[in-house]
Motif scaffolding. Structure first.
Motif, PDB file in Angstrom:
ATOM      1  N   LEU A   1       0.655  -1.275   0.139  1.00  0.00           N
ATOM      2  CA  LEU A   1       0.074  -0.018   0.050  1.00  0.00           C
ATOM      3  C   LEU A   1       0.869   1.224   0.104  1.00  0.00           C
ATOM      4  O   LEU A   1       2.048   1.375   0.817  1.00  0.00           O
ATOM      5  CB  LEU A   1      -0.735  -0.126   1.170  1.00  0.00           C
ATOM      6  CG  LEU A   1      -1.769  -1.006   1.273  1.00  0.00           C
ATOM      7  CD1 LEU A   1      -2.710  -1.167   2.449  1.00  0.00           C
ATOM      8  CD2 LEU A   1      -2.842  -1.255   0.127  1.00  0.00           C
ATOM      9  N   PRO A   2       0.657   2.070  -0.869  1.00  0.00           N
ATOM     10  CA  PRO A   2       1.437   3.480  -0.995  1.00  0.00           C
ATOM     11  C   PRO A   2       1.257   4.310   0.361  1.00  0.00           C
ATOM     12  O   PRO A   2       0.054   4.099   1.016  1.00  0.00           O
ATOM     13  CB  PRO A   2       0.754   4.334  -2.118  1.00  0.00           C
ATOM     14  CG  PRO A   2      -0.011   3.356  -2.883  1.00  0.00           C
ATOM     15  CD  PRO A   2      -0.244   1.954  -1.869  1.00  0.00           C
TER      16      PRO A   2
ATOM     17  N   LEU B   1      -2.027   6.226   1.074  1.00  0.00           N
ATOM     18  CA  LEU B   1      -3.401   5.298   1.193  1.00  0.00           C
ATOM     19  C   LEU B   1      -3.410   5.345   2.774  1.00  0.00           C
ATOM     20  O   LEU B   1      -4.534   5.272   3.288  1.00  0.00           O
ATOM     21  CB  LEU B   1      -3.220   4.223   0.583  1.00  0.00           C
ATOM     22  CG  LEU B   1      -4.519   3.578   0.651  1.00  0.00           C
ATOM     23  CD1 LEU B   1      -5.753   4.208   0.119  1.00  0.00           C
ATOM     24  CD2 LEU B   1      -4.464   1.965   0.200  1.00  0.00           C
ATOM     25  N   LYS B   2      -2.270   5.052   3.367  1.00  0.00           N
ATOM     26  CA  LYS B   2      -2.247   4.767   4.891  1.00  0.00           C
ATOM     27  C   LYS B   2      -2.457   6.105   5.882  1.00  0.00           C
ATOM     28  O   LYS B   2      -2.919   6.046   6.903  1.00  0.00           O
ATOM     29  CB  LYS B   2      -0.936   4.089   5.236  1.00  0.00           C
ATOM     30  CG  LYS B   2      -0.873   2.526   4.657  1.00  0.00           C
ATOM     31  CD  LYS B   2       0.362   1.936   4.984  1.00  0.00           C
ATOM     32  CE  LYS B   2       0.549   0.626   4.392  1.00  0.00           C
ATOM     33  NZ  LYS B   2       2.017  -0.067   4.772  1.00  0.00           N
TER      34      LYS B   2
ATOM     35  N   PHE C   1     -10.494   5.854  -2.170  1.00  0.00           N
ATOM     36  CA  PHE C   1      -9.310   6.985  -1.798  1.00  0.00           C
ATOM     37  C   PHE C   1     -10.029   8.149  -2.166  1.00  0.00           C
ATOM     38  O   PHE C   1      -9.585   9.205  -2.009  1.00  0.00           O
ATOM     39  CB  PHE C   1      -8.267   6.465  -2.485  1.00  0.00           C
ATOM     40  CG  PHE C   1      -6.921   7.429  -2.324  1.00  0.00           C
ATOM     41  CD1 PHE C   1      -6.503   7.453  -0.917  1.00  0.00           C
ATOM     42  CD2 PHE C   1      -6.289   8.520  -3.265  1.00  0.00           C
ATOM     43  CE1 PHE C   1      -5.486   8.467  -0.658  1.00  0.00           C
ATOM     44  CE2 PHE C   1      -5.384   8.995  -2.911  1.00  0.00           C
ATOM     45  CZ  PHE C   1      -4.933   9.333  -1.748  1.00  0.00           C
TER      46      PHE C   1
ATOM     47  N   ARG D   1     -11.174  10.837   0.405  1.00  0.00           N
ATOM     48  CA  ARG D   1     -10.099  10.854   1.579  1.00  0.00           C
ATOM     49  C   ARG D   1     -10.314  12.530   2.064  1.00  0.00           C
ATOM     50  O   ARG D   1      -9.961  12.434   3.356  1.00  0.00           O
ATOM     51  CB  ARG D   1      -8.865  11.044   0.964  1.00  0.00           C
ATOM     52  CG  ARG D   1      -8.466  11.963  -0.134  1.00  0.00           C
ATOM     53  CD  ARG D   1      -7.160  11.465  -0.850  1.00  0.00           C
ATOM     54  NE  ARG D   1      -6.766  12.709  -1.942  1.00  0.00           N
ATOM     55  CZ  ARG D   1      -7.661  12.311  -3.169  1.00  0.00           C
ATOM     56  NH1 ARG D   1      -8.216  11.356  -3.311  1.00  0.00           N
ATOM     57  NH2 ARG D   1      -7.136  13.463  -4.006  1.00  0.00           N
TER      58      ARG D   1
ATOM     59  N   GLU E   1       1.992  12.176  -4.603  1.00  0.00           N
ATOM     60  CA  GLU E   1       1.616  11.094  -3.436  1.00  0.00           C
ATOM     61  C   GLU E   1       0.389  10.685  -3.912  1.00  0.00           C
ATOM     62  O   GLU E   1       0.079   9.283  -3.877  1.00  0.00           O
ATOM     63  CB  GLU E   1       1.664  11.619  -2.308  1.00  0.00           C
ATOM     64  CG  GLU E   1       3.147  11.925  -1.855  1.00  0.00           C
ATOM     65  CD  GLU E   1       3.445  13.251  -2.374  1.00  0.00           C
ATOM     66  OE1 GLU E   1       4.771  13.610  -2.302  1.00  0.00           O
ATOM     67  OE2 GLU E   1       2.714  14.164  -3.028  1.00  0.00           O
ATOM     68  N   GLU E   2      -0.895  11.557  -3.956  1.00  0.00           N
ATOM     69  CA  GLU E   2      -2.149  10.991  -4.256  1.00  0.00           C
ATOM     70  C   GLU E   2      -2.283  10.213  -5.496  1.00  0.00           C
ATOM     71  O   GLU E   2      -3.033   9.143  -5.621  1.00  0.00           O
ATOM     72  CB  GLU E   2      -2.986  12.129  -4.393  1.00  0.00           C
ATOM     73  CG  GLU E   2      -3.191  12.792  -3.107  1.00  0.00           C
ATOM     74  CD  GLU E   2      -3.986  14.264  -3.091  1.00  0.00           C
ATOM     75  OE1 GLU E   2      -4.549  14.506  -2.341  1.00  0.00           O
ATOM     76  OE2 GLU E   2      -3.970  14.864  -4.243  1.00  0.00           O
TER      77      GLU E   2
ATOM     78  N   VAL F   1      -1.228   6.735  -5.408  1.00  0.00           N
ATOM     79  CA  VAL F   1      -2.164   5.686  -4.768  1.00  0.00           C
ATOM     80  C   VAL F   1      -3.008   5.074  -5.863  1.00  0.00           C
ATOM     81  O   VAL F   1      -3.251   3.921  -5.846  1.00  0.00           O
ATOM     82  CB  VAL F   1      -2.915   6.290  -3.633  1.00  0.00           C
ATOM     83  CG1 VAL F   1      -4.132   5.459  -3.137  1.00  0.00           C
ATOM     84  CG2 VAL F   1      -2.136   6.782  -2.547  1.00  0.00           C
TER      85      VAL F   1
ATOM     86  N   LEU G   1      -3.195   1.099  -7.034  1.00  0.00           N
ATOM     87  CA  LEU G   1      -4.469   0.337  -7.004  1.00  0.00           C
ATOM     88  C   LEU G   1      -4.759  -0.277  -8.282  1.00  0.00           C
ATOM     89  O   LEU G   1      -5.445  -1.342  -8.424  1.00  0.00           O
ATOM     90  CB  LEU G   1      -5.577   1.276  -6.165  1.00  0.00           C
ATOM     91  CG  LEU G   1      -5.104   1.364  -4.869  1.00  0.00           C
ATOM     92  CD1 LEU G   1      -6.407   2.434  -4.346  1.00  0.00           C
ATOM     93  CD2 LEU G   1      -5.392   0.108  -4.011  1.00  0.00           C
TER      94      LEU G   1
END
Length: 331
Positions: free
Chosen positions: A5-6, A9-10, A50, A53, A228-229, A232, A236
């Motif tokens: 998982l990137p 996402l966490k 996501f 978010r 970064e977004e 994700v 996925l």
């Protein structure tokens, strides 16, 4: 096997959970008080949970129990192989199964893009489980007067993306060939996505296969997601591929046939329609006649937003949802 998982996402989502739902293992994210009014957030194509978010923490802080699933065939929710297993009966059944898993009698269902089509079906097919509906960009539409794929081909041309998606295997392969390029092509600012949908030299409208082939992400200054977004979404879809999501489109005709006997109106269920000023795919004008079919309806407009409204203008979307929820479903 689940992907690595990137980090975003966490850090930007609650911990992922899973549930055995309607014959599949569904991944979902949950936040907020367990005794708060429940709201289920349903994403569109090509997105995952996501995409919510920015809504999950805001709604949870306002006192709501927020549930955002990766829907059938998306993200960390694996989907079956049969195309027919992605029809509306299965998609709405997944949401009912999720409520059962969580011990919830009812929820407000909020859907964007394809998720919007699903949530507008909930009061027609499962009215006893639906407390309210929020359509984000996607309006409630009456049943098409004729078989929809033929209509799309006639109106928009043979290369229009929904028509193209009816082709076995090819669209799946084309989109998955370079996932980073595909996601960069879709996740763009309003003007860029509108241009990609325009008819070129007598061709089809929304001919995304041709537009994607000509697209060069290295020269594109129209991205609105952070690196970064975007990472994700890329991770996925590299994990899931695009077949599950495309199979939703391959059920347009089946859904139309199976919907012949469904109610044509939504009565006695509070509904909110959030429109996006610059959405080229689902323009605000599509919601003009919703009042003819939905008895308890409020409509609001998010200005300066394209198709990806909850990601482009999260504060405005959060404000509209929370204002309506507080008036109709106080926490």
């Amino acid at each position: 096997m689940s992907p690595a998982l990137p980090p975003a996402l966490k850090t930007l989502m609650p911990p992922v959970q899973t549930a055995q739902v309607n014959g599949i293992e569904m991944a979902y994210y949950e936040a907020g008080p367990k005794d708060g009014p429940a709201i289920v957030l349903c994403h569109g194509f090509p997105e995952t949970a996501f995409s919510w978010r920015n809504q999950i923490p805001a709604l949870a802080a306002a006192g709501y129990r927020v549930i955002a699933p990766d829907q059938r065939g998306y993200g960390l929710t694996r989907g079956p192989e049969a195309v027919a297993d992605y029809d509306m009966a299965h998609l709405t059944g997944d949401l009912v199964g999720l409520l059962d898993h969580l011990g919830l009698e009812k929820a407000v269902f909020c859907g964007h893009d394809w998720g919007g089509f699903v949530v507008w079906q909930m009061p027609l097919t499962h009215p006893d489980r639906c407390a309210g509906v929020i359509g984000l960009n996607t309006p409630f539409l009456p049943r098409y007067p004729a078989e929809p794929i033929s209509l799309f081909r006639q109106i928009y041309g043979p290369d229009m993306y929904i028509v193209w998606f009816q082709t076995p295997e090819e669209p799946d392969r084309v989109l998955a060939d370079d996932v980073a390029k595909t996601m960069a092509f879709f996740m763009r600012k309003p003007a860029a996505l509108r241009e990609a949908g325009e008819k070129k030299e007598g061709g089809s409208s929304f001919a995304f296969a041709q537009a994607l082939a000509a697209y060069d992400p290295a020269t594109d200054a129209n991205q609105f997601l952070s690196a970064e977004e975007m990472a994700v979404f890329v991770a996925l879809f590299e994990h899931s591929g695009f077949t599950g999501g495309i199979n939703w489109y391959r059920n347009f005709t089946r859904n139309w046939e199976n919907g012949a006997d469904l109610p044509t109106r939504i009565d006695h269920i509070p509904c909110l329609m959030i429109m996006a000023e610059k959405d080229a795919v689902l323009p605000p004008s599509m919601a003009d006649k919703m009042g003819d079919h939905v008895s308890d309806l409020e409509k609001v407009l998010v200005t300066d937003s394209g198709h990806w409204t909850q990601q482009e203008q999260p504060d405005a979307v959060n404000g509209h949802i929370i204002d309506w929820m507080r008036r109709r479903f106080p926490a």
